[in-house]
Design a protein around this motif. Structure first.
Motif, PDB file in Angstrom:
ATOM      1  N   SER B  33       0.835  -1.211   0.000  1.00 14.67           N
ATOM      2  CA  SER B  33       0.000   0.000   0.000  1.00 14.67           C
ATOM      3  C   SER B  33       0.868   1.259   0.000  1.00 14.67           C
ATOM      4  O   SER B  33       0.551   2.247  -0.656  1.00 14.67           O
ATOM      5  N   LEU B  36       2.344   1.793  -3.478  1.00 10.63           N
ATOM      6  CA  LEU B  36       1.334   2.237  -4.439  1.00 10.63           C
ATOM      7  C   LEU B  36       0.930   3.689  -4.201  1.00 10.63           C
ATOM      8  O   LEU B  36       0.829   4.482  -5.125  1.00 10.63           O
ATOM      9  N   VAL B  45      -6.043   3.841  -3.588  1.00 10.14           N
ATOM     10  CA  VAL B  45      -5.786   2.858  -2.518  1.00 10.14           C
ATOM     11  C   VAL B  45      -5.877   3.622  -1.208  1.00 10.14           C
ATOM     12  O   VAL B  45      -5.091   4.529  -0.966  1.00 10.14           O
ATOM     13  N   CYS B  57      -7.923  -0.743   1.664  1.00  9.79           N
ATOM     14  CA  CYS B  57      -6.727  -0.737   0.817  1.00  9.79           C
ATOM     15  C   CYS B  57      -6.729  -1.877  -0.205  1.00  9.79           C
ATOM     16  O   CYS B  57      -5.695  -2.176  -0.800  1.00  9.79           O
ATOM     17  N   VAL B  59      -6.642  -4.210  -3.242  1.00  4.97           N
ATOM     18  CA  VAL B  59      -6.264  -4.158  -4.665  1.00  4.97           C
ATOM     19  C   VAL B  59      -6.397  -5.581  -5.216  1.00  4.97           C
ATOM     20  O   VAL B  59      -6.561  -6.539  -4.448  1.00  4.97           O
ATOM     21  N   SER B  68      -3.644  -4.551   0.625  1.00  8.12           N
ATOM     22  CA  SER B  68      -2.284  -4.098   0.302  1.00  8.12           C
ATOM     23  C   SER B  68      -1.541  -3.575   1.522  1.00  8.12           C
ATOM     24  O   SER B  68      -0.333  -3.398   1.466  1.00  8.12           O
ATOM     25  N   THR B  83      -5.050  -1.526  -9.296  1.00  4.89           N
ATOM     26  CA  THR B  83      -5.718  -0.633  -8.337  1.00  4.89           C
ATOM     27  C   THR B  83      -6.940  -0.048  -9.040  1.00  4.89           C
ATOM     28  O   THR B  83      -7.125  -0.249 -10.239  1.00  4.89           O
TER      29      THR B  83
END
Lengths: 799, 169
Positions: B33, B36, B45, B57, B59, B68, B83
């Motif tokens: 996370s 990303l 996210v 979060c 994905v 994530s 995402t």
């Protein structure tokens, strides 16, 4: 397809079923919240931070060595409690305000300025004290905190409010009250006995039945997904603050006065906020101040964001209410006496309001006004626990638990339907009984839950050998009508009409989820219908920004659903005048011979002469029309509407497990401003109420004063699988003053849920469970109590 | 992947493969996370609990919904991550969430913080089970928290998205 509510007055946009105006950006992830606007890649040189949190429930810092932390690689600053700049700061609270902007001098609870920014005294485990570390990353800041050596002077602590009231209890705020932990009377709400009329002794004497009841309500957390935080950045002597607490103007006032800098040197920006549920009422947080000071010292922008652990803060007030209520044989209540003890935790914040203001002023005048003899008494108490302050339905949920427990028991003793008894007694001060709105929500709810099938207490059959079914209800007054919003002052609204007839609506507010931005757009479209435009041609400015916006519509309560709308007729009139003046020049006709309809300006003398508004505006200069309207909400006192919740439960008498099988929530909105939004509030309020009723609870270790479940693994927020069937029913029975005469419903939708559920538990089994949450062990204990009473009875008979 | 004495991981994010050098582009202790959001700027996210309890979060990793915040970026080596930014502009689930206003259910979001997580969980579920029953939807989405309590409307939106997919086919 389900049947929606029917509009009392047919309207094109207001009160209709529509997607949210921000539905798309929220569904595709493009709506930007604080965290999304404060990435390191967006802010070159951004620093991160962590504040020291006390590991002890009550302790003073004797001395603190921060050398190792300061020398740790990546650490930019360790701001200490004994820094001269910190020591020079005024004492404050986290709760200057509720819905209006107030100055330091006029803040709510001025006699309870019980917070020092970065204090040396810790009053609960988790209290922010001593040091604020600024570093290259949150991890480095966290590591640096662990390198700080502190010599603590440990003090005795107290967790239980009744213990805290005793003389021998450790005094938590000697600077406020050296004598003890009970908060002394102050100017806003008055003395310990804060409401009294008639003669309760006489009233109880006149009663044929009297019940004495007690209930207590726990600290429930808001649990917003978007944890509290801010970003502070200085450019020369000008500070910009990005924040996810919803009040832009008040935050600017708070920072300006605490740091003694002019209002125009502080800019506050509130983007989309990921949930609020009342937490914004503690919007004047100390973290703004130390983060701003640290940002000035380091010359770099600093982000401060609470972790999930830290975001357990300023929760619902834990209150125990005792009530004594008497009634005549026909169900008329003759006298009430209530006594409350409010556990405020380590700071005062809004606990006095939760105890006294909400009951003595709001509930009494809006619901109990016809009861002739009344006495209310309450004590707010400091303890060494998480500060409790303000959560959705502040003070109301707690009081409702006791009031309607008394109604249920009295009705049973008098063999009256509790709904009849409720209709007989409750209504606001300005109307005769029975109140139309009370009757409206109760009758509709009774129909939908099947109240006529409700059996007497514990009379239902045993299902599958172990479960019993019951029905319960509760009622509450609405409390966000226009006249109750007087302290907000002027509501401001701006509008820009572009030459292509697209509109920019300056309805300044942070959107926290309650949908008031959608309401503003629908009402704008309704009143600007003469332009011949659709709602999607109206753009709402999504950030509250003190530099460019008007006074923001603080999302403190659900009156935000209609307050901008009440200004729209004036705005429309102003706009029409302006367009007609332009048309008059353009068309060379006198204004009084022109009229506007469906996007056209027509001559009232010769219908052949007409011109589109777009052509009039699309002239050589292309200057947009910019208008501002400023007005008080309609203040005529019109009473309030009511709301009710009905619950159907099944109780497993062997395990104590309670399953709520159906909830029906009925909210008289006056006028429904946005049908889909109102349904979302009524339904969502049940999800929150259900959590408070059954699963959510902050648990303390009594031996150490340590909270054990400041996380979402052990603090149980309901998910989809926990949901019963829910009917959320917006209604239009009452009507207030003004164009719409609406009432906000967002708070009251949670108020009755706990009481309705435990009322149904009692109806099913006879078990009196008066302490939230209604966990199986409490239900079993209450069932045991009945069984032991029955056993005693049988023994007596045998003898 | 070892490359001389540099360690490099390779992740396909929203359709494009990219290499990340450990210690420079990504830390060994860094969550997916964090990579990303903070490094790639994919702010759809959302982080809310950072302990795998809320689903904000979520994905899609190699076709499955994952949290994530609960996996390290280096664990996604050689994986395909999607995402919410990677969905088509006219995605049927996004559309169903955005437009839900059928009477009796409310809207499918209020504050919207949890919504991308719900959308991604629902996407992964519908990929595996295009015609879920109401019970399957409720079970499948029970790892996500919506504090505003829009659960009935979310169920409705997923049902509508599933029906839309059926019609398309």
């Amino acid at each position: 397809m389900k049947q929606g509510y029917q509009q009392r007055t047919a309207r094109k946009h207001v009160g209709t079923y529509k997607p949210k105006i921000d539905g798309r950006v929220k569904a595709n992830g493009k709506a930007e919240f604080l965290d999304d606007l404060t990435l390191g890649i967006q802010y070159p040189g951004l620093l991160y931070s962590r504040v020291l949190r006390s590991p002890l429930p009550h302790a003073r810092i004797r001395s603190m060595n921060t050398k190792k932390a300061e020398e740790s690689p990546g650490v930019h600053l360790v701001l200490r409690y004994d820094d001269p700049e910190m020591l020079a700061l005024k004492p404050t609270t986290n709760a200057w305000t509720s819905y209006n902007t107030v100055s330091y001098e006029k803040m709510y609870w001025p006699s309870y300025r019980d917070r020092k920014v970065l204090d040396d005294m810790a009053r609960w485990v988790g209290d922010e004290v001593g040091a604020f570390v600024v570093a290259e990353s949150e991890e480095i800041a966290e590591l640096a905190l662990s390198l700080i050596e502190i010599d603590w002077e440990e003090l005795d602590f107290v967790l239980d409010p009744k213990e805290a009231m005793k003389k021998e209890a450790p005094v938590i705020h000697p600077e406020i009250n050296p004598e003890g932990n009970i908060m002394l009377p102050e100017d806003v709400c008055g003395g310990d006995v804060y409401r009294e009329r008639g003669d309760i002794e006489k009233g109880f004497h006149e009663a044929d039945e009297i019940v004495e009841v007690c209930s207590d309500y726990h600290f429930a957390d808001h649990g917003c997904l978007d944890t509290r935080g801010c970003l502070m950045e200085w450019k020369d002597d000008e500070l910009t603050c990005l924040t996810n607490l919803y009040q832009a103007d008040q935050t600017r006032m708070f920072i300006s006065q605490m740091l003694e800098i002019p209002l125009n040197k502080v800019r506050v920006i509130c983007p989309y906020v990921g949930g609020s549920f009342g937490r914004g009422n503690t919007g004047d947080q100390c973290y703004y101040i130390y983060t701003a000071i640290a940002a000035r010292r380091t010359g770099r922008p600093i982000k401060m964001k609470y972790t999930r652990y830290e975001d357990f803060h300023d929760t619902r007030n834990g209150i125990e209410w005792y009530g004594k209520v008497g009634a005549k044989k026909d169900g008329t209540i003759t006298a009430c006496y209530f006594k409350g003890i409010g556990d405020s935790g380590a700071y005062c914040e809004h606990t006095i309001a939760a105890l006294k203001f909400m009951t003595g002023f709001e509930i009494d005048e809006c619901m109990l006004a016809h009861i002739p003899n009344m006495k209310m008494e309450a004590y707010a108490v400091y303890t060494n626990k998480i500060p409790s302050s303000c959560k959705r339905g502040i003070g109301n949920n707690q009081f409702n638990m006791t009031l309607f427990l008394a109604v249920d028991l009295l009705a049973e003793k008098l063999s009256i339907d509790p709904l009849e008894m409720t209709m007989k007694n409750f209504g606001h001060e300005w109307e005769k009984l029975p109140n139309e709105s009370v009757c409206g929500v109760l009758r509709e709810g009774a129909k939908r839950i099947g109240w006529e099938n409700r059996l007497a207490t514990n009379e239902g059959p045993l299902i599958d050998g172990c479960r019993k079914k019951g029905l319960g209800f509760s009622l509450h007054n609405g409390w966000h009508t226009a006249w109750q919003e007087k302290p907000r002052g002027m509501v401001q609204l701006g509008l820009k009409l572009n030459p292509d007839l697209s509109v920019i609506l300056e309805a300044t507010m942070a959107e926290t989820g309650c949908g008031s931005n959608s309401c503003a757009v629908w009402s704008c479209a309704e009143h600007l219908d003469f332009l011949g435009i659709a709602p999607d041609q109206i753009k709402w400015i999504e950030k509250a920004d003190t530099d460019t916006g008007h006074k923001d519509m603080v999302q403190t309560d659900s009156a935000v659903s209609f307050l901008h709308a009440e200004l729209m007729p004036d705005m429309a009139e102003k706009l029409k005048k302006k367009i007609l003046a332009m048309a008059s020049t353009e068309m060379e006709k006198p204004v009084d011979q022109l009229a506007i309809k469906g996007g056209m300006v027509c001559s009232t003398v010769d219908p052949q002469i007409k011109k589109s508004i777009r052509d009039i505006l699309w002239n050589d200069t292309l200057v947009p029309i910019h208008l501002v309207v400023e007005k008080m909400p309609p203040l005529e006192i019109t009473g309030v509407p009511f709301e009710a919740t009905f619950a159907e439960v099944e109780v497993d008498v062997e395990t104590g497990w309670v399953e709520v099988t159906k909830l029906v929530q009925l909210s008289d909105c006056g006028t429904v401003m946005y049908a889909s939004g109102a349904e979302a509030q009524t339904i969502g309020g049940q999800a929150m109420g259900l959590g408070e009723a059954l699963t959510e609870e902050i648990v303390y270790d009594p031996a150490t004063g340590i909270p054990l479940n400041f996380n979402w693994i052990d603090y149980w927020i309901p998910t989809m699988l926990d949901m019963p069937e829910i009917e959320g029913v917006p209604m239009e029975v009452w009507k207030g003053a003004g164009e719409y005469g609406a009432c906000g419903i967002g708070e009251s939708v949670t108020t009755c849920t706990c009481r309705a559920i435990t009322s149904a538990i009692y109806n099913a089994t006879g078990a009196l469970v008066n302490s939230t949450p209604f966990k199986p062990e409490k239900v079993l204990a209450a069932l045991d109590k009945i069984n032991s009473v029955n056993d005693e009875g049988e023994k007596e008979t045998e003898k | 992947m070892k490359n001389s004495n540099r360690e490099i991981i390779k992740i396909k994010v929203n359709g494009t493969w990219a290499e990340y050098e450990i210690g420079r582009d990504v830390e060994p202790s860094e969550t997916l996370s964090h990579l990303l959001r903070e490094r790639l700027g994919l702010t759809g996210v959302k982080l809310a609990c950072d302990q795998g309890a809320c689903g904000a979060c979520t994905v899609i990793l190699n076709g499955k919904a994952v949290l994530s915040c609960m996996m390290l970026a280096v664990e996604a080596d050689e994986c395909e991550v999607m995402t919410i930014e990677g969905l088509e502009a006219d995605d049927s689930v996004v559309k169903a969430f955005a437009e839900q206003c059928e009477p009796g259910y409310g809207t499918a979001m209020q504050c919207g913080y949890c919504t991308p997580g719900f959308v991604m969980t629902a996407k992964a579920m519908l990929n595996e089970n295009p015609k879920p029953t109401r019970e399957e939807i409720e079970y499948g989405l029970s790892g996500n928290i919506c504090r505003c309590g829009c659960y009935p409307a979310i169920t409705k939106a997923v049902q509508n998205a599933a029906e839309g997919t059926r019609e398309d086919k």
